[in-house]
Design an enzyme around this catalytic site. Structure first.
Site, PDB file in Angstrom:
ATOM      1  N   ARG A  54       1.253  10.133  -1.612  1.00  0.00           N
ATOM      2  CA  ARG A  54       2.414  10.501  -2.433  1.00  0.00           C
ATOM      3  C   ARG A  54       3.141  11.677  -1.796  1.00  0.00           C
ATOM      4  O   ARG A  54       2.579  12.436  -1.009  1.00  0.00           O
ATOM      5  CB  ARG A  54       1.993  10.869  -3.854  1.00  0.00           C
ATOM      6  N   GLY A 191      -4.303  15.694   6.174  1.00  0.00           N
ATOM      7  CA  GLY A 191      -3.956  17.117   6.237  1.00  0.00           C
ATOM      8  C   GLY A 191      -2.470  17.360   6.308  1.00  0.00           C
ATOM      9  O   GLY A 191      -2.013  18.336   6.907  1.00  0.00           O
ATOM     10  N   GLY A 193      -0.380  17.019   3.423  1.00  0.00           N
ATOM     11  CA  GLY A 193       0.192  17.251   2.101  1.00  0.00           C
ATOM     12  C   GLY A 193       0.695  15.967   1.454  1.00  0.00           C
ATOM     13  O   GLY A 193       1.364  16.006   0.428  1.00  0.00           O
ATOM     14  N   SER A 195      -1.433  13.658   0.596  1.00  0.00           N
ATOM     15  CA  SER A 195      -2.499  13.219  -0.277  1.00  0.00           C
ATOM     16  C   SER A 195      -3.312  12.038   0.236  1.00  0.00           C
ATOM     17  O   SER A 195      -3.623  11.103  -0.507  1.00  0.00           O
ATOM     18  CB  SER A 195      -1.861  12.878  -1.624  1.00  0.00           C
ATOM     19  N   SER A 196      -3.675  12.107   1.513  1.00  0.00           N
ATOM     20  CA  SER A 196      -4.519  11.044   2.042  1.00  0.00           C
ATOM     21  C   SER A 196      -5.869  11.034   1.331  1.00  0.00           C
ATOM     22  O   SER A 196      -6.468   9.975   1.127  1.00  0.00           O
ATOM     23  CB  SER A 196      -4.723  11.237   3.541  1.00  0.00           C
ATOM     24  N   ASP A 242      -2.294  13.948  -7.616  1.00  0.00           N
ATOM     25  CA  ASP A 242      -2.365  12.998  -6.506  1.00  0.00           C
ATOM     26  C   ASP A 242      -2.937  11.662  -6.945  1.00  0.00           C
ATOM     27  O   ASP A 242      -2.440  10.593  -6.568  1.00  0.00           O
ATOM     28  CB  ASP A 242      -3.242  13.561  -5.383  1.00  0.00           C
ATOM     29  N   SER A 290      -2.712  21.169   7.056  1.00  0.00           N
ATOM     30  CA  SER A 290      -2.896  21.814   5.757  1.00  0.00           C
ATOM     31  C   SER A 290      -4.398  21.825   5.513  1.00  0.00           C
ATOM     32  O   SER A 290      -4.967  20.868   5.015  1.00  0.00           O
ATOM     33  CB  SER A 290      -2.149  20.988   4.710  1.00  0.00           C
TER      34      SER A 290
HETATM   35  P1  NG1 Z   1      -2.620  17.906  -1.442  1.00  0.00           P
HETATM   36  O1  NG1 Z   1      -3.381  18.943  -0.720  1.00  0.00           O
HETATM   37  O2  NG1 Z   1      -1.234  17.835  -1.048  1.00  0.00           O
HETATM   38  O3  NG1 Z   1      -3.325  16.592  -1.458  1.00  0.00           O
HETATM   39  C1  NG1 Z   1      -3.251  19.458  -3.562  1.00  0.00           C
HETATM   40  C2  NG1 Z   1      -3.989  19.014  -4.806  1.00  0.00           C
HETATM   41  C3  NG1 Z   1      -3.021  18.610  -5.933  1.00  0.00           C
HETATM   42  C4  NG1 Z   1      -1.996  19.698  -6.177  1.00  0.00           C
HETATM   43  C5  NG1 Z   1      -1.340  20.101  -4.835  1.00  0.00           C
HETATM   44  C6  NG1 Z   1      -0.404  21.269  -5.006  1.00  0.00           C
HETATM   45  C7  NG1 Z   1      -6.034  17.959  -3.998  1.00  0.00           C
HETATM   46  C8  NG1 Z   1      -6.773  16.692  -3.875  1.00  0.00           C
HETATM   47  N1  NG1 Z   1      -4.821  17.870  -4.524  1.00  0.00           N
HETATM   48  O4  NG1 Z   1      -2.567  18.363  -3.019  1.00  0.00           O
HETATM   49  O5  NG1 Z   1      -3.747  18.320  -7.105  1.00  0.00           O
HETATM   50  O6  NG1 Z   1      -2.555  20.810  -6.826  1.00  0.00           O
HETATM   51  O7  NG1 Z   1      -2.310  20.478  -3.874  1.00  0.00           O
HETATM   52  O8  NG1 Z   1       0.596  20.975  -5.924  1.00  0.00           O
HETATM   53  O9  NG1 Z   1      -6.537  19.011  -3.668  1.00  0.00           O
HETATM   54 MG    MG Z   2      -5.569  16.025  -0.552  1.00  0.00          MG
END
Ligand code: NG1
Ligand code: MG
Length: 547
Positions: A54, A191, A193, A195-196, A242, A290
Site C-alpha cells: 500500500r 524496506g 515504506g 508495506s511489503s 497496512d 527504511s
Molecule cells: P511501514 O513501515 O510503512 O510498513 C509502519 C507501520 C504502520 C504505520 C506506518 C506509519 C508496520 C508493519 N507498519 O508502516 O502501521 O504505523 O509505519 O504510519 O510496522
Molecule cells: Mg512494514
C-alpha cells in the site's frame, strides 16, 4: 460496510481483476508461479493467495494511536501458491515447506509445536487478566534478525490458534492443521515504506486459511484483525493500517480506515478518475532502506511509547482520570474527554464532524506538554517523564516500558502528540476534499488543496514526528520543483518512498526530471528506474484464487 464483506475467492484472474486487460498483464506471472510450484512439489497448487502493498497518501504514525488514515493498495503484491503437502516427510501436524522464487531466500521447513506454558498474544499483553493457560501453538520467530520465513510463520500463528484450539488442548483429539507446501513471489520492494511486510503476513495468513479450508465465512475485518496480531509476532508494535489496506482496499479509490472504537473502512474517491486534470500518485524510492530491524524498530516503538505517555500526561491536564494500570491511546483519551466511557456509546470515527470538533478542541491543551527547560528541544528526560505521569516509578516502568524495547534518554511527548492530532485533522481535510471533488468544482484547486495538505504533512514529519531523513527531504523538494502538487514521505519513514501528487499528463516529464536531478537515479537503466519510481493506480485488496 467494507470490513464486513467476505474475503473474495475467485476461480479466474479475469474475475479477480475485473477485466481481461488487467488479467492478461498479470497472467504470465501467475502461471509461472503455478508452474514452478509444480516442478518443486510435484503437483499443481490448490490456491494462490494474493496481498498487495500500500501507499499511504496521508496520516502517518497515527494508526497506532487509533486515528484514521488514508492509504490505497498498490499494484505491487505478494503471491503465495500453496496446497496440502503430499510428501511423507511432512506428515507432521501442520508442518510447512516454504519456498521463495527469489533465490536469495533459501527454502525452509518448520513445524508448529504445542506448548502448555501461558502464551499471551499481543492484545492479551495489554490485558494481563486474559492470559491463556491452555496449550497453544508456538513457532520460533527470530525478532532480532530479519528472516523471510518469519513473516510466513507469523501468518500461520493466528490461523493455528484461532482455528485449531481443540488440537491445542490435546494432541490426539480435534481437527489438526494440514501439512502445507508453499511458494512465495513478491514485487513489493522491501524496506520502502510500501508495506511489503504486511503484504507478506496477509498473504501468508490467507494461504494457511485457504489450505485448511477456513476462508469461507470469514470477513475482511476478521482477516485484518488476525493479520495485525500475526504481524506483531515479528516484533513491531505497529498499528493496523497496512494490514487493513492490504485486505480491504478497492480499485480506483483510497480507503479511509478508522480504528476507533473498532475497525471500519470507507472507500474514498480520488480525483484521479473524476477530474481534469487527472492526477496520479507517484511513488519514488529514496533508496535509503527504511530500517525496521534494528534502528527503525526502536525508533518506531519509541514513538509508540511517546504517544502513549503523551496520552497519560494529557489526560492528567484535561481532567480525565486513568486507572494506574491503564495504557490508553491518544484517541481513547480524547474519546473519554468527550464523554464516551462505554464502548457501546462511542460514535465511530466515520462520524467525521464529531471527530474534527473533538480534535480541534483538544489541540490547545497539547501546549501543556511542552518541555519547560531551556534545552527542551531534546524533549523530557526519563525522570521528568515519570514525574509528569504522576505514577510511582516502578508502576510507570511496568505499564509503559516493560513490554517494549526502547533505548532513549529523552522523550518527545509534546512533538509527537502535536503531530498526531494535527495529522489526524489533515486526514479529515484530505478526505473532505476528495468527497467534495466528486462534484468536480474547480478541479485544479482540488489538487492544489490536496498537495498542500501533503506538504504540511511532510513538514510535520520533519519537525514533529522526526521520521524523515536528508535523502527523503531532497526527493520531496525535487518532486515539488518538478511540478508535483504535493509530496511527502509515506509509511514509517527514515528512508523508503515518497508519494507525490502529479497531473497525469505531466507524469513522464516528472519522472524524467527526477531521474536527472536525484543523484542515486542518474545512472539507472530504464528497467531499474521503473522499479524505483512509478505511478500507482489504486489496486484491489487481498483475495484467493482457487485453481
Ligand atoms: P511501514 O513501515 O510503512 O510498513 C509502519 C507501520 C504502520 C504505520 C506506518 C506509519 C508496520 C508493519 N507498519 O508502516 O502501521 O504505523 O509505519 O504510519 O510496522
Ligand atoms: Mg512494514
Amino acid at each position: 460496510m467494507a470490513a464486513q464483506l467476505p474475503i473474495p475467492i475467485y476461480s479466474s484472474l479475469e474475475d479477480a481483476f475485473g477485466g481481461l486487460r488487467t488479467a492478461s498483464g498479470q497472467s504470465v506471472r501467475w502461471a509461472n508461479l503455478a508452474q514452478e510450484f509444480k516442478s518443486r512439489f510435484g503437483r499443481e497448487p490448490a490456491y494462490i493467495a494474493r496481498a498487495p502493498g500500500r501507499v499511504n497518501l496521508i496520516g502517518d504514525h497515527i494508526d497506532y494511536v487509533l486515528f484514521g488514515v488514508l492509504p490505497a493498495a498498490v499494484e505491487h503484491d505478494i503471491l503465495i501458491a500453496c496446497g496440502p503437502s503430499m510428501s511423507p516427510v511432512s506428515s507432521n501436524s501442520g508442518s510447512v515447506a516454504a519456498h521463495n522464487l527469489d533465490p536469495r531466500y533459501v527454502p525452509q521447513t518448520f513445524a508448529p509445536m504445542l506448548k502448555s506454558a501461558p502464551l499471551p498474544t499481543a492484545s492479551e499483553e495489554r490485558d494481563a487478566e486474559n492470559t491463556v493457560h491452555a496449550e497453544s501453538w508456538h513457532m520460533d520467530i527470530d525478532t532480532k534478525e530479519l528472516r523471510w520465513e518469519s513473516y510466513v510463520k507469523a501468518g500461520y500463528y493466528g490461523v493455528l490458534n484461532h482455528f485449531f484450539p481443540a488440537a491445542a488442548g490435546s494432541t490426539t483429539t480435534g481437527p489438526h492443521p494440514v501439512p502445507v507446501d508453499l511458494l512465495v513471489t513478491g514485487c513489493v520492494p522491501a524496506g520502502s515504506g510500501l508495506s511489503s511486510s504486511a503484504a507478506m503476513v496477509v498473504a501468508s495468513t490467507l494461504a494457511f486459511l485457504a489450505v485448511n479450508n477456513k476462508v469461507v465465512g470469514l470477513t475482511k475485518g476478521e482477516l485484518v484483525e488476525m493479520a495485525m496480531e500475526n504481524e506483531k509476532r515479528v516484533g513491531v508494535n505497529s498499528g493496523g493500517m497496512d494490514q487493513a489496506a492490504s485486505v480491504i482496499c478497492t480499485p480506483d479509490t483510497a480507503l479511509y480506515i478508522t480504528f476507533f472504537p473498532s475497525l471500519s473502512a470507507q472507500p474514498t474517491p480520488l480525483p484521479t478518475s473524476r477530474t481534469v486534470p487527472r492526477a496520479v500518485f507517484v511513488c519514488a524510492n529514496s533508496l535509503v532502506v527504511s530500517d525496521k530491524v534494528v534502528g527503525a524498530k526502536t525508533r518506531y516503538n519509541l514513538r509508540v511509547v511517546e504517544t502513549l505517555v503523551g496520552a497519560r500526561v494529557l489526560a492528567h491536564h484535561i481532567g480525565v482520570v486513568l486507572a494506574p494500570t491503564e495504557r490508553p491511546t491518544l484517541r481513547e483519551v480524547l474519546g473519554r474527554w468527550l464523554g464516551f466511557y462505554e464502548a457501546k456509546n462511542v460514535p465511530s470515527d466515520l462520524d467525521t464532524d464529531m471527530l474534527r470538533e473533538g480534535v480541534q478542541k483538544i489541540l490547545p491543551y497539547v501546549e501543556k506538554l511542552r518541555p519547560t527547560r531551556d534545552d527542551g528541544e531534546l524533549g523530557v528526560t526519563m525522570e521528568e517523564m515519570i514525574e509528569w505521569s504522576g505514577m510511582p516509578e516502578a508502576e510507570f516502568r511496568q505499564v509503559y516500558l516493560s513490554w517494549v524495547d526502547v533505548e532513549a534518554t529523552h522523550f518527545q511527548l509534546y512533538k509527537r502528540t502535536k503531530h498526531v492530532f494535527e495529522e489526524a485533522l489533515r486526514v479529515l481535510r484530505f478526505r473532505d476534499v476528495c468527497f467534495s471533488s466528486e462534484a468536480a468544482i474547480l478541479p485544479r484547486d482540488t489538487l492544489i488543496d490536496l498537495g498542500a495538505l501533503m506538504n504540511e504533512s511532510h513538514q510535520s514529519s520533519i519537525e514533529l514526528c522526526e521520521n524523515s531523513c536528508p535523502e527523503v527531504d531532497e526527493l520531496v523538494r525535487l518532486a515539488r520543483e518538478a511540478g508535483a502538487f504535493g509530496s511527502r514521505v509515506t509509511g514509517a519513514g527514515w528512508g523508503g518512498c515518497t508519494v507525490s501528487l502529479v497531473a497525469e499528463d505531466m507524469v513522464d516529464e516528472f519522472i524524467r526530471s527526477m531521474k536527472s536531478t536525484y543523484p542515486p537515479y542518474k545512472y539507472l537503466g530504464d528497467d531499474e528506474l521503473r522499479e524505483v519510481i512509478f505511478a500507482t493506480k489504486p489496486s484491489s485488496g487481498a483475495f484467493v484464487l482457487k485453481l
